[in-house]
Design an enzyme around this catalytic site. Structure first.
Site, PDB file in Angstrom:
ATOM      1  N   HIS A  54      23.558   2.119  -9.553  1.00 26.67           N
ATOM      2  CA  HIS A  54      23.105   2.434  -8.200  1.00 26.67           C
ATOM      3  C   HIS A  54      24.261   2.766  -7.253  1.00 26.67           C
ATOM      4  O   HIS A  54      25.421   2.421  -7.507  1.00 26.67           O
ATOM      5  CB  HIS A  54      22.276   1.279  -7.642  1.00 26.67           C
ATOM      6  CG  HIS A  54      23.034  -0.014  -7.491  1.00 26.67           C
ATOM      7  ND1 HIS A  54      24.026  -0.196  -6.564  1.00 26.67           N
ATOM      8  CD2 HIS A  54      22.920  -1.192  -8.161  1.00 26.67           C
ATOM      9  CE1 HIS A  54      24.495  -1.430  -6.657  1.00 26.67           C
ATOM     10  NE2 HIS A  54      23.858  -2.059  -7.620  1.00 26.67           N
TER      11      HIS A  54
ATOM     12  N   SER B 215      26.853   8.180  -6.673  1.00 24.37           N
ATOM     13  CA  SER B 215      27.898   7.787  -5.732  1.00 24.37           C
ATOM     14  C   SER B 215      28.876   6.822  -6.404  1.00 24.37           C
ATOM     15  O   SER B 215      29.439   7.158  -7.437  1.00 24.37           O
ATOM     16  CB  SER B 215      27.262   7.207  -4.467  1.00 24.37           C
ATOM     17  OG  SER B 215      28.195   7.137  -3.419  1.00 24.37           O
TER      18      SER B 215
END
EC number: 3.1.-.-
Length: 268
Positions: free
Chosen positions: A27, A94
């Site tokens: 994540h 990310s």
């Protein structure tokens, strides 16, 4: 899909019968594994795995060392070993993308098969103004509207009259929930993480798809493309998505999924 907690870490271990493959999702900063539940629904014939790292989702922080990149690498390796994961597609967004790449230098070669990257943390982050990076977790006097515009293309137009209220709500939520994560945005910490990520990129020897939004204001597109080109690695495909910033999957889901479908067919 059931979320479990063990030793303070929230995770998903969701194998499927007659799987087409395995995906482990990493994540983004201040995000959590539920960010890609709709992605998992699209690829529901793949077994799905993910960890919420300390300070994310319902995973706890017991000491500051648990926010170090090296710790995240270690617990991921333990997770792979415990669940006997092999030939996994490492999918990261990310900082999670940077983690996915770094893991190729950390896992054994039979534990991963390919890498899927959504706006990954990479050395091009040095081209992003420091105040943008550090305000990902805002102070009370921060202009959080600037950050939202860096994250999502044309967000002010999309939200219209609700934009100001949305920014204030997200700002207050971040101030109250994420302050302990702010140490991860320190320049010295980012530099250490980038060293690990760059070392892995330089040695990457498996198929990889890197998807980047052209209007990304957090990890900028042109510097990222220049870094990709400097690698001169034919194993990596670099694909740009128009009208998308730092969250291309949510901003342009059909384009994103089309690219991923093609990539999965290529590596199957």
């Amino acid at each position: 899909m059931r979320l479990e907690i063990e030793n303070g870490l929230e995770f998903v271990n969701d194998p499927v019968v007659n799987e087409l493959g395995k995906i482990c999702f990493f994540h983004p900063f201040t995000g959590n594994l539920t960010n890609k539940l709709s992605f998992r629904s699209h690829f529901n014939r793949y077994s799905f795995y993910a960890i919420n790292y300390p300070g994310h989702g319902n995973s706890v922080i017991n000491n500051p060392k648990q926010l170090e990149f090296s710790y995240w690498l270690e617990i991921t390796k333990q997770f792979f070993d415990k669940h006997n994961l092999k030939d996994v597609i490492l999918f990261g967004h990310s900082i999670g993308g940077g983690l996915a790449v770094a893991l190729t230098n950390y896992l054994s070669s039979d534990q991963y098969k390919a890498v899927l990257l959504e706006a990954p943390l990479n050395p091009a982050i040095v081209e992003t103004p420091l105040n943008i990076v550090q305000n990902l977790i805002p102070d009370p006097d921060s202009d959080f509207a600037v950050i939202q515009k860096c994250l999502v293309y044309n967000i002010e137009k999309k939200l219209g009259a609700n934009f100001k209220e949305y920014c204030e709500r997200e700002k207050q939520k971040s101030i109250h929930q994420n302050q302990r994560l702010k140490v991860m945005l320190e320049p010295s910490t980012l530099k250490q993480n980038i060293v690990l990520i760059n070392a892995a990129f330089l040695k990457l020897n498996c198929p990889a798809l890197w998807i980047h939004g052209k209007q990304d204001g957090i990890i900028k597109y042109l510097p990222s493309k220049a870094y990709y080109e400097s690698l001169n690695n034919k194993q990596i495909q670099f694909k740009a998505i128009e009208a998308a910033a730092h969250t291309p999957y949510f901003e342009q889901p059909q384009k994103f999924l089309s690219l991923v479908n093609d990539f999965f067919q290529l590596i199957s």
